[in-house]
Design a protein around this motif. Structure first.
Motif, PDB file in Angstrom:
ATOM      1  N   UNK A 260       0.813  -1.209   0.000  1.00  0.00           N
ATOM      2  CA  UNK A 260       0.000   0.000   0.000  1.00  0.00           C
ATOM      3  C   UNK A 260       0.851   1.267   0.000  1.00  0.00           C
ATOM      4  N   UNK A 261       0.251   2.316  -0.555  1.00  0.00           N
ATOM      5  CA  UNK A 261       0.858   3.644  -0.508  1.00  0.00           C
ATOM      6  C   UNK A 261       0.397   4.373   0.755  1.00  0.00           C
ATOM      7  N   UNK A 262       1.315   5.154   1.320  1.00  0.00           N
ATOM      8  CA  UNK A 262       1.005   5.987   2.473  1.00  0.00           C
ATOM      9  C   UNK A 262       1.440   7.424   2.181  1.00  0.00           C
ATOM     10  N   UNK A 263       0.860   8.340   2.925  1.00  0.00           N
ATOM     11  CA  UNK A 263       1.192   9.753   2.770  1.00  0.00           C
ATOM     12  C   UNK A 263       1.966  10.227   3.995  1.00  0.00           C
ATOM     13  N   UNK A 264       2.353  11.483   3.972  1.00  0.00           N
ATOM     14  CA  UNK A 264       3.067  12.054   5.122  1.00  0.00           C
ATOM     15  C   UNK A 264       2.190  12.046   6.377  1.00  0.00           C
ATOM     16  N   UNK A 265       0.860  12.063   6.175  1.00  0.00           N
ATOM     17  CA  UNK A 265      -0.042  12.046   7.328  1.00  0.00           C
ATOM     18  C   UNK A 265      -0.285  10.635   7.854  1.00  0.00           C
ATOM     19  N   UNK A 269       1.391   6.846  11.731  1.00  0.00           N
ATOM     20  CA  UNK A 269       0.354   6.207  12.560  1.00  0.00           C
ATOM     21  C   UNK A 269      -0.195   4.906  11.986  1.00  0.00           C
ATOM     22  N   UNK A 270      -0.298   4.806  10.667  1.00  0.00           N
ATOM     23  CA  UNK A 270      -0.961   3.645  10.069  1.00  0.00           C
ATOM     24  C   UNK A 270      -0.009   2.540   9.620  1.00  0.00           C
ATOM     25  N   UNK A 271       1.269   2.859   9.481  1.00  0.00           N
ATOM     26  CA  UNK A 271       2.216   1.818   9.060  1.00  0.00           C
ATOM     27  C   UNK A 271       3.282   1.555  10.116  1.00  0.00           C
ATOM     28  N   UNK A 272       4.066   2.557  10.429  1.00  0.00           N
ATOM     29  CA  UNK A 272       5.186   2.339  11.357  1.00  0.00           C
ATOM     30  C   UNK A 272       4.681   1.930  12.739  1.00  0.00           C
ATOM     31  N   UNK A 273       3.664   2.626  13.235  1.00  0.00           N
ATOM     32  CA  UNK A 273       3.169   2.341  14.587  1.00  0.00           C
ATOM     33  C   UNK A 273       2.465   0.996  14.674  1.00  0.00           C
ATOM     34  N   UNK A 316       7.987  16.811  -4.241  1.00  0.00           N
ATOM     35  CA  UNK A 316       9.037  17.765  -3.887  1.00  0.00           C
ATOM     36  C   UNK A 316       8.635  18.639  -2.706  1.00  0.00           C
ATOM     37  N   UNK A 317       7.352  18.968  -2.615  1.00  0.00           N
ATOM     38  CA  UNK A 317       6.919  19.834  -1.516  1.00  0.00           C
ATOM     39  C   UNK A 317       7.011  19.144  -0.154  1.00  0.00           C
ATOM     40  N   UNK A 318       7.131  17.807  -0.170  1.00  0.00           N
ATOM     41  CA  UNK A 318       7.261  17.071   1.095  1.00  0.00           C
ATOM     42  C   UNK A 318       8.705  16.668   1.382  1.00  0.00           C
ATOM     43  N   UNK A 319       9.633  17.088   0.543  1.00  0.00           N
ATOM     44  CA  UNK A 319      11.011  16.601   0.654  1.00  0.00           C
ATOM     45  C   UNK A 319      11.648  16.926   2.001  1.00  0.00           C
ATOM     46  N   UNK A 320      11.338  18.087   2.560  1.00  0.00           N
ATOM     47  CA  UNK A 320      11.938  18.452   3.853  1.00  0.00           C
ATOM     48  C   UNK A 320      11.465  17.523   4.969  1.00  0.00           C
ATOM     49  N   UNK A 321      10.220  17.073   4.871  1.00  0.00           N
ATOM     50  CA  UNK A 321       9.682  16.153   5.884  1.00  0.00           C
ATOM     51  C   UNK A 321      10.441  14.831   5.847  1.00  0.00           C
ATOM     52  N   UNK A 322      10.631  14.302   4.645  1.00  0.00           N
ATOM     53  CA  UNK A 322      11.307  13.003   4.529  1.00  0.00           C
ATOM     54  C   UNK A 322      12.792  13.115   4.865  1.00  0.00           C
ATOM     55  N   UNK A 323      13.360  14.276   4.632  1.00  0.00           N
ATOM     56  CA  UNK A 323      14.765  14.467   5.020  1.00  0.00           C
ATOM     57  C   UNK A 323      14.902  14.472   6.545  1.00  0.00           C
ATOM     58  N   UNK A 324      14.000  15.165   7.196  1.00  0.00           N
ATOM     59  CA  UNK A 324      14.063  15.245   8.657  1.00  0.00           C
ATOM     60  C   UNK A 324      13.770  13.899   9.319  1.00  0.00           C
TER      61      UNK A 324
END
Length: 356
Positions: A260-265, A269-273, A316-324
């Motif tokens: 499945x695909x997941x988003x930044x939101x 909570x839905x995959x890692x946790x 690209x607009x989420x790149x900073x989130x994935x970097x952090x």
């Protein structure tokens, strides 16, 4: 004489039923089928090319001499029948399996040239150049090598094609991509329609036992794991593009799990946790948004007890989130998470044959 009415009364219903059935077979049923291209030319079914040419010459001589003036619809149908049946490959396909993948041309040309005199319609109607698929075909299966190849493979996707088919020529680039994506989880093979014994084996069968291909060519047939006969193979009926075919193979034929695909939101909570603490979390960042490749899905199946898999569409607009979060710079990329507090392992690029 008194016995005659009694006889008619006794056998009235069987006689009427037989008469109606005979009338239906002789007069109604033949008219329910469209005329063949041989009927259009007024010649016998499966007549040789010489007879096809002679029939067209007889008809066209009346037109060009001024004795008759055909309507556009009539001219297009007759000319189409002549061009198809005078081409050896097209005639072979039509005679053997009723393959006629250019029939839509007649309706289009009738509309296009509705206002033109028949003598002003550009000829030929069809592009008679060979598709040249023989030079592009690979992993070709024949009646001679089919049994030996099937004994050595577990899962295989077979394309039945014709070297004279424009549809097959158009599909070949997609087929190459499909073969690459299935590499490692399933084999692929190609069968040319001229191998009548093998193509008849792979074709569907009418109640009369006549082989046919319901949706024309190319036709895709898959042998699931450990399937070695026509009783268990599966026929693809969907859209002939890369993603649907590969997904059908992975899901319906190989029984591989979806990733499945997941988003930044939803990723945390839905995959890692929700993944087991003892499992490695494998996150693949895709730049295309396509489904997971069969190779990746096979890995998810093989290592389900030890790892959980997820996909994320790179924006690209989420790149900073994935970097952090994971130090991911770009896609494609893989992230491997083990225990909390342990830095993730990040791999930028593709792993083996994975392409998303």
């Amino acid at each position: 004489m008194a016995a005659l009415p009694q006889f008619l009364k006794r056998y009235y219903f069987p006689i009427v039923t037989f008469s109606l059935g005979l009338f239906f077979q002789l007069f109604v049923l033949p008219r329910s089928y469209p005329p063949s291209h041989y009927d259009v030319l007024g010649i016998e079914q499966f007549a040789p090319i010489e007879d096809v040419a002679a029939a067209y010459d007889r008809l066209s001589s009346k037109w060009f001499s001024g004795l008759e003036t055909p309507a556009t619809t009539e001219f297009v149908k007759i000319r189409y029948a002549f061009e198809l049946l005078s081409n050896p490959l097209w005639k072979r396909d039509y005679d053997l399996f009723n393959i006629d993948d250019q029939l839509h041309v007649t309706e289009l040309l009738t509309e296009q040239y509705a206002e033109l005199k028949f003598s002003n319609i550009p000829l030929p109607l069809l592009n008679a150049s060979s598709s040249g698929l023989t030079n592009q075909a690979f992993n070709v299966l024949t009646s001679e090598n089919f049994i030996s190849i099937m004994s050595e493979t577990k899962t295989i996707l077979i394309q039945v094609y014709s070297d004279g088919s424009a549809r097959c020529a158009k599909f070949i680039s997609s087929w190459k991509s499909i073969a690459i994506l299935l590499d490692g989880v399933a084999d692929t093979g190609m069968v040319e329609l001229g191998d009548v014994q093998l193509t008849s084996y792979l074709a569907e069968k009418k109640p009369t036992k006549q082989p046919f291909f319901r949706n024309g060519l190319p036709s895709l047939v898959a042998y699931p794991p450990d399937c070695k006969s026509s009783k268990c193979y599966v026929r693809y009926q969907g859209d002939l593009s890369v993603d649907p075919v590969v997904d059908w193979m992975a899901t319906s034929v190989l029984g591989l799990p979806r990733i499945l695909y997941y988003t930044k939101e939803t990723l945390v909570p839905n995959f890692i946790a929700k993944s087991g603490q003892h499992k490695v979390k494998v996150i693949f960042f895709s730049k295309t948004g396509e489904r997971a490749t069969p190779f990746l899905r096979q890995a998810a199946k093989d290592y389900w007890a030890y790892a959980s898999f997820a996909m994320v569409l790179w924006r690209e607009e989420d790149s900073s989130i994935w970097w952090n979060l994971f130090h991911v710079e770009s896609a494609p990329a893989f992230v491997f998470l083990k225990d909390s507090g342990v830095d993730p392992v990040v791999y930028h690029g593709m792993l083996l044959t994975l392409k998303c």
